[in-house]
Design an enzyme around this catalytic site. Structure first.
Site, PDB file in Angstrom:
ATOM      1  N   GLU A 254      15.099 -49.150  38.345  1.00 28.39           N
ATOM      2  CA  GLU A 254      15.046 -47.732  38.681  1.00 28.39           C
ATOM      3  C   GLU A 254      15.733 -47.450  40.020  1.00 28.39           C
ATOM      4  O   GLU A 254      15.397 -48.053  41.036  1.00 28.39           O
ATOM      5  CB  GLU A 254      13.582 -47.265  38.714  1.00 28.39           C
ATOM      6  CG  GLU A 254      13.351 -45.831  39.132  1.00 28.39           C
ATOM      7  CD  GLU A 254      14.085 -44.813  38.257  1.00 28.39           C
ATOM      8  OE1 GLU A 254      14.014 -44.933  37.026  1.00 28.39           O
ATOM      9  OE2 GLU A 254      14.721 -43.906  38.809  1.00 28.39           O
ATOM     10  N   THR A 296      17.617 -41.653  33.715  1.00 28.22           N
ATOM     11  CA  THR A 296      17.293 -42.942  33.094  1.00 28.22           C
ATOM     12  C   THR A 296      17.642 -42.949  31.605  1.00 28.22           C
ATOM     13  O   THR A 296      18.207 -43.920  31.085  1.00 28.22           O
ATOM     14  CB  THR A 296      15.790 -43.260  33.203  1.00 28.22           C
ATOM     15  OG1 THR A 296      15.369 -43.023  34.534  1.00 28.22           O
ATOM     16  CG2 THR A 296      15.493 -44.687  32.824  1.00 28.22           C
ATOM     17  N   HIS A 411      11.204 -44.984  42.439  1.00 33.93           N
ATOM     18  CA  HIS A 411      11.602 -43.647  41.976  1.00 33.93           C
ATOM     19  C   HIS A 411      11.321 -42.637  43.079  1.00 33.93           C
ATOM     20  O   HIS A 411      10.340 -42.759  43.794  1.00 33.93           O
ATOM     21  CB  HIS A 411      10.807 -43.280  40.711  1.00 33.93           C
ATOM     22  CG  HIS A 411      11.366 -42.100  39.981  1.00 33.93           C
ATOM     23  ND1 HIS A 411      11.258 -40.823  40.464  1.00 33.93           N
ATOM     24  CD2 HIS A 411      12.057 -42.022  38.824  1.00 33.93           C
ATOM     25  CE1 HIS A 411      11.857 -39.997  39.623  1.00 33.93           C
ATOM     26  NE2 HIS A 411      12.356 -40.698  38.618  1.00 33.93           N
TER      27      HIS A 411
END
Ligand code: GP9
Ligand code: MN
Length: 632
Positions: A254, A296, A411
């Protein structure tokens, strides 16, 4: 308002208010909608109202009492039924109904079955407002004379409805920017727009894509196919099949950008583990993410299909009913068990639906993990326990397997518990950038523990472990702080270079013990599918794909972004300017010219495939043969 006016407005308003309150009670009792603050609660409370006022307001246009009442009853019942259908669906799927779900024929049998088991006789309680309404109408008719509503009152009524709609949208926009353009999660849509508006929006998305799909025919595939054939690059013979029949573990890191690798904050390495891991791997240091608003999910789309995501919205939402020729399906055909592992709400990015189109055997989502508050932060489960529990599940998977694991801790807004901070924050005006290094450092630690656990559990040797950054973590809003960290101005050229994300291919027995290599070819996420399939010995000669095998000697250094910017071996093109990579300065535009066409054509062809759902023609018949017949 005088008594009389209230009476004139009464029936539709009473119906709207009852359904409004019922909807809110259903939100709180039948759905699991997470509310984080009072503003979200307020939005949730008011969000059904504007739609209901409009829907029932139509009743005022009928001059006959009988018709008006019938309309109100029918509307009340139909909307109540839609709400109830969602309740029953939610009981089983913990998700809201979407049109594609209803129309995906493969789902239908499952759906019917599951929904039926979730319906109980006492659910009649959900229609209590319709019953009250029926009684009310009967009684009212006896005591009152019917008077049509005055124009002025009608106007005032719709004004209130509009005002409420704008208030709702305004509040939702401050609470969740870009809610509609990004459309990330159904729960968020329902939470902010209300269940009825959500269905309207879903109908809009669906009709748009159905129309485009209906107008398409296989003929567009001819040019595309010719283009793809002409650009096919042969795999590298030494690498083709090098990991045949091994498990394929792909880790989506991420928000990890390449600039954090081999870099430090006040002398402390940001990614100590990855820095050593890349020495034991093939590491691509000129590899770019190519995602758009779907973040994503766009990176997953690129990985699975070697097609570009869309320039607006998330293709995971807009085209989840399409036919795809995914990496997962290709591996299934080779006997692999395929899955995704991600400890988040399964409807996020519409994954639960899109994953069916991509053909995964299973999606290990939040409900498959044991997630307790002490192992959660920010968006949900922390990466370390996520990897830990995932390996336990991998032990049980049928072999060989392909699994894609999506990490989450790094994130935005990059928050951590104290005990997970292994390095100090950076010091700049951007709290986001300052914290980013710490969360990347945490993910690095998680990956380290993961590799160790794979070894401990005997899964390491027979696997190939691939990692890639899904997209940027630090947006251009933080350019000033970024410039401070990099020690140079963030020009458009530097901005493009910052879109590099790590791509790591770790093959135990081949690349470990220092036998890795840094490969500086220019590539992007579009190249993942052919590159990985070739390593596992799966041919991609007849696939429609825009990527090229990064191990191939013929790979043309090239990566195009969704906005048309691109990178070649020597140049970067962005903002209508051609830059030399060597001098980092603008150069004559003609130097970039030859690649411009390639960039445009690829994005255009990829869009055509998605909007027209063209792979359905490729899959189902020999479209070339058919076309030749048609042309003759
Ligand atoms: C959510 C995760 C993060 O499930 O994939 O989404 P992002 O905002 O990075 O696209
Ligand atoms: Mn992401």
């Amino acid at each position: 308002m005088s008594r009389l006016k209230i009476q004139k407005l009464s029936i539709p308003v009473v119906a709207a208010v009852m359904l409004w309150l019922k909807t809110y009670i259903v939100y709180k009792t039948s759905f699991d909608i997470k509310i984080e603050n009072i503003m979200q609660e307020l939005i949730l409370f008011i969000n059904p109202l504007s739609f209901l006022l409009f829907a029932f307001g139509i009743a005022f246009f009928f001059n006959s009492e009988k018709i008006r009442n019938r309309y109100v009853m029918a509307t009340s019942f139909i909307l109540g039924f839609i709400l109830y259908a969602n309740i029953a669906f939610y009981r089983f799927f913990t998700d809201f109904i979407t049109l594609p779900v209803l129309f995906q024929t493969s789902n239908f049998a499952d759906l019917g079955d599951s929904a039926l088991t979730e319906i109980h006789w006492y659910d009649i309680i959900y229609f209590v407002d319709v019953i009250i309404l029926a009684v009310f109408m009967k009684y009212k008719r006896k005591v009152e004379e019917f008077v049509p509503v005055k124009k002025m009152h009608q106007r005032a009524y719709f004004l209130v409805a509009f005002a409420l709609l704008f208030l709702n949208i305004g509040l939702a926009e401050t609470e969740r920017p870009q809610l509609l353009t990004r459309t990330f999660d159904r729960e968020m849509l329902v939470k902010n727009l209300g269940t009825y508006n959500y269905h309207l929006y879903d109908v809009f998305l669906q009709s748009k894509s159905s129309a485009q799909r209906a107008m398409a025919d296989g003929s567009e595939l001819v040019d595309i196919d010719n283009y793809v054939r002409a650009n096919y690059v042969k795999p590298n013979e030494d690498m083709f099949g090098i990991a045949e029949n091994r498990n394929l573990i792909v880790v989506s890191l991420e928000s990890v950008q390449s600039f954090v690798l081999n870099n430090d904050v006040y002398g402390e390495e940001v990614t100590p583990f990855l820095n050593s891991f890349i020495k034991d791997s093939y590491y691509f240091d000129n590899f770019y993410h190519q995602t758009g608003q779907g973040k994503t999910s766009d990176s997953e789309f690129l990985l699975e299909n070697s097609l570009y995501p869309l320039n607006r919205g998330a293709v995971f939402f807009t085209h989840s009913g399409n036919e795809y020729d995914s990496m997962a399906e290709n591996l299934s055909k080779k006997g692999y068990y395929t899955s995704t592992m991600h400890a988040n709400n399964k409807s996020f990015w519409n994954r639960d639906i899109m994953y069916q189109a991509l053909g995964y055997d299973y999606y290990y989502s939040a409900t498959d993990y044991e997630i307790t508050p002490d192992i959660s932060v920010g968006w949900g489960m922390k990466d370390i326990p996520f990897f830990e529990q995932s390996v336990e599940m991998m032990k049980e998977m049928q072999k060989p397997f392909y699994t894609k694991m999506i990490t989450l801790t790094n994130h935005h807004p990059f928050r951590l518990d104290e005990e997970d901070k292994f390095i100090d924050e950076y010091d700049s005006k951007s709290g986001t950038l300052n914290r980013y290094f710490q969360t990347v450092r945490y993910t690095d630690e998680a990956v380290k523990a993961f590799i160790q656990k794979l070894k401990d559990e005997g899964l390491y040797d027979n696997s190939i472990i691939v990692m890639y950054g899904d997209h940027y973590g630090i947006s251009e809003n933080h350019n000033e702080a970024m410039a401070q960290y990099l020690g140079k101005e963030v020009t458009p050229f530097v901005s493009v270079q910052l879109q590099r994300v790590p791509f790591i291919v770790h093959i135990p027995g081949v690349t470990d013990q220092g036998k890795g290599k840094t490969i500086s070819k220019v590539g992007g996420q579009i190249d993942l599918k052919p590159t990985l399939l070739h390593l596992l010995g799966v041919d991609t000669k007849s696939s429609i794909q825009f990527g090229e095998d990064l191990f191939s000697d013929d790979h043309r250094d090239f990566a195009v972004f969704r906005d048309g910017s691109f990178i070649t071996k020597d140049y970067v093109y962005t903002d209508n300017t051609c830059y030399s990579k060597e001098t980092e300065q603008p150069v004559e535009g003609s130097l970039c010219e030859p690649y411009k066409e390639k960039a445009r054509v690829e994005l255009d062809y990829s869009d055509k495939i998605i909007y027209g759902d063209l792979l359905r023609f490729y899959e189902s018949r020999d479209y070339r043969g058919n076309l030749m017949e048609q042309q003759q």
